[in-house]
Design a protein around this motif. Structure first.
Motif, PDB file in Angstrom:
ATOM      1  N   LYS A 146      35.673  43.968  43.914  1.00 41.13           N
ATOM      2  CA  LYS A 146      36.979  44.238  43.315  1.00 41.13           C
ATOM      3  C   LYS A 146      37.802  45.247  44.118  1.00 41.13           C
ATOM      4  O   LYS A 146      38.998  45.406  43.891  1.00 41.13           O
ATOM      5  CB  LYS A 146      36.707  44.786  41.902  1.00 41.13           C
ATOM      6  CG  LYS A 146      37.857  44.670  40.952  1.00 41.13           C
ATOM      7  CD  LYS A 146      37.500  45.363  39.643  1.00 41.13           C
ATOM      8  CE  LYS A 146      38.732  45.668  38.847  1.00 41.13           C
ATOM      9  NZ  LYS A 146      38.534  46.840  37.992  1.00 41.13           N
ATOM     10  N   ASP A 164      47.226  45.488  45.181  1.00 41.99           N
ATOM     11  CA  ASP A 164      46.800  45.534  46.593  1.00 41.99           C
ATOM     12  C   ASP A 164      47.626  44.515  47.386  1.00 41.99           C
ATOM     13  O   ASP A 164      48.064  44.788  48.510  1.00 41.99           O
ATOM     14  CB  ASP A 164      45.321  45.130  46.750  1.00 41.99           C
ATOM     15  CG  ASP A 164      44.370  46.043  46.013  1.00 41.99           C
ATOM     16  OD1 ASP A 164      44.683  47.225  45.845  1.00 41.99           O
ATOM     17  OD2 ASP A 164      43.293  45.551  45.598  1.00 41.99           O
ATOM     18  N   GLY A 184      44.833  42.613  39.380  1.00 41.31           N
ATOM     19  CA  GLY A 184      44.424  43.363  40.570  1.00 41.31           C
ATOM     20  C   GLY A 184      45.401  43.201  41.727  1.00 41.31           C
ATOM     21  O   GLY A 184      45.129  43.602  42.859  1.00 41.31           O
ATOM     22  N   LYS A 241      49.210  52.510  48.708  1.00 41.14           N
ATOM     23  CA  LYS A 241      49.120  51.991  47.341  1.00 41.14           C
ATOM     24  C   LYS A 241      48.088  52.798  46.560  1.00 41.14           C
ATOM     25  O   LYS A 241      46.974  53.030  47.042  1.00 41.14           O
ATOM     26  CB  LYS A 241      48.725  50.511  47.375  1.00 41.14           C
ATOM     27  CG  LYS A 241      48.431  49.916  46.008  1.00 41.14           C
ATOM     28  CD  LYS A 241      46.960  49.702  45.792  1.00 41.14           C
ATOM     29  CE  LYS A 241      46.610  49.387  44.355  1.00 41.14           C
ATOM     30  NZ  LYS A 241      45.187  49.099  44.161  1.00 41.14           N
TER      31      LYS A 241
END
Ligand code: ADP
Ligand code: ASP
Ligand code: MG
Length: 474
Positions: free
Chosen positions: A271, A216, A213, A9
């Protein structure tokens, strides 16, 4: 070449510029030499998701003046990369046309939002999805131009979720079937599927997102359902570090981190990895590595199941420190609460009714107060819900007040070795005291992998720096 499957990723900065995309394509090329099967997942180019969502939020207030400017910024960002990196003219023009069409649909969506005067979570997901739907076309073509057979495919085709817009939950069973049916034939034909992170679709085909976010998490979902042998998260730092390198410049990479440590770190604000990423890979027994697109020879961080002796890696008990900002401490207090069963249950029921999650709870043993943290943006609705659920007790003065602080931060130290080592909290608090940081509340994770404490917003950096100093100098 190993007959193994690798999911990689690339985060926003890793596809955010010509230089980054060039690196990403080189990384895919060299992984392809080692792994027979490679799946690539991409975020939107850096800054794009925020740009799209900010523009839609303005549209909801009827403000569309910034639309033309946003439109040209999006075009410029994607087209510059396409012009520099897609060699084949036909492919380049096709990609630019597809990106133009997506920008056009974004503008249309914003105009519709402006007319309605509101943006539903569903509409916001449609808007947010456009970032990844643009970058996936770009990245696939750039990889192809680097000499690797690649094909863009939208994850909305195979990541099936519920309709909880902006925070959708995958249906693993349906996702497994569809992912295998769509990605395996491509990989069998020697093609690298390049797919969108962050987004999925309901069984009816309505676009959803997995939360900010969340790409992931996409990597973990896709990796676990294929299943892959390894998932590598390419980002802009050398793996998981002792703290956020944006706060402390000399933060150091942790070569290994346990599942429970990364779970605490991610949950409490680091993060570098979305907190939901961990569970699917742990459950499926898949390797996870976090590494730097801009420094690919650095090994980065590997997730491990168990730490070495007593949880100490390199002799360190506390391994990392992290912070989440923009929280409020909510307190319910009153002498009439003493010994009354059910107060906590009703309080948290009221909080849950506002769909707010509570990252930290403390209760004084006197039972005269309950105190917990909530994100600042939810604090007002939490207070309202509590006041209405306890209206009677407030009137009878069994509860004296329900109140909240100004913005505070939760600072958390993490390390599995804390479980076996007495005196860690003493050292942590002395270090804070010596650095004049006032602690407003404390909570220790029941797994003893972390200790969290609440400090005033203005003390956040000081607290993190002081504790980091303690970690690296031990
Ligand atoms: P991506 O776009 O690649 O997903 P993010 O910005 O979401 O990247 O996450 C990477 C960032 O996480 C880093 O640039 C760093 O500032 C931040 N970060 C916070 N805590 C940590 C930590 N403990 N270790 C490494 N990075 C951290
Ligand atoms: N582009 C999405 C975001 O900015 C998802 C991600 O980058 O992980 O939240
Ligand atoms: Mg990220």
């Amino acid at each position: 070449m190993q007959n193994k499957t690798l999911v990689m990723k690339f985060g926003g900065t890793s596809v955010g510029s010509v230089a980054a995309l060039t690196k990403a394509a080189e990384i895919v090329k060299s992984a392809r030499a080692d792994f027979a099967r490679v799946v690539v997942i991409t975020s939107a180019m850096s800054g794009v998701t925020n740009l799209l969502l900010d523009c839609a939020a303005l549209a909801a207030q009827g403000k569309v003046d910034s639309l033309p400017n946003t439109e040209s910024r999006l075009k410029e960002k994607h087209f510059t990369a396409a012009d520099a990196l897609i060699k084949d003219e036909i492919l380049r023009n096709a990609v630019k046309q597809e990106i133009s069409d997506l920008i056009f649909s974004f503008v249309d969506l914003c105009k519709a939002i402006a007319i309605l005067g509101e943006a539903s979570p569903r509409a916001m997901d449609a808007v947010a999805s456009i970032g990844e739907r643009m970058s996936v076309r770009l990245l696939a073509a750039v990889i192809e131009s680097a000499g690797v057979k690649a094909q863009a495919i939208a994850s909305t085709e195979f990541v099936v979720t519920n309709a909880h817009y902006q925070n959708a939950h995958p249906d693993f069973k349906a996702t497994t079937e569809k992912t295998r049916a769509l990605l395996n034939p491509l990989m069998d034909a020697g093609i690298v599927p390049v797919t969108t992170g962050f987004i999925g679709a309901t069984p009816e085909g309505v676009i959803t997102t997995l939360g900010r976010g969340g790409s992931d998490y996409s990597a973990a979902i896709i990796g676990s359902v294929l299943p892959a042998d390894d998932v590598w998260i390419w980002t802009d730092v050398d793996g998981v570090m002792t703290t956020d390198p944006r706060i402390v410049k000399d933060a150091q990479t942790l070569p290994e981190i346990t599942y429970s440590e990364i779970a605490e770190l991610a949950y409490y604000g680091a993060k570098v990895l979305h907190p939901k990423t961990i569970r699917p890979v742990v459950d499926a027994g898949i390797g996870l590595r976090i590494c730097n697109t801009f420094n690919p020879s650095h090994p980065g961080t590997r997730l491990i199941a168990n730490a070495k002796i007593n949880g100490k890696v390199d002799g360190k008990v506390v391994k990392a420190v992290t912070a989440i900002r923009s929280q409020r401490l909510v307190t319910i207090e009153g002498r009439g609460m003493l010994g009354v069963p059910g107060v906590a249950a009703r309080a948290f029921g009221a909080v849950a009714s506002t769909k707010t999650s509570v990252p930290l709870i403390t209760q004084a043993s006197s039972e005269q107060s309950i105190c917990f943290a909530v994100p600042s943006e939810s604090a007002a609705s939490v207070i309202n819900a509590l006041q209405s659920v306890f209206a009677r007790e407030i009137e009878d003065e069994d509860i004296d007040r329900v109140w909240m602080t100004e913005d505070v931060s939760i600072v958390t130290v993490v390390g599995v070795g804390m479980r076996h080592t007495p005196g860690v909290s003493g050292k942590v608090f002395s270090q804070l005291g010596n650095n004049h940081v006032n602690v407003l509340a404390i909570a220790q994770g029941s797994s003893e992998v972390s200790i969290s404490f609440v400090v005033e917003a203005a003390d956040t950096e000081n607290a993190v720096k002081a504790l980091h100093e303690m970690i690296v100098n031990k």
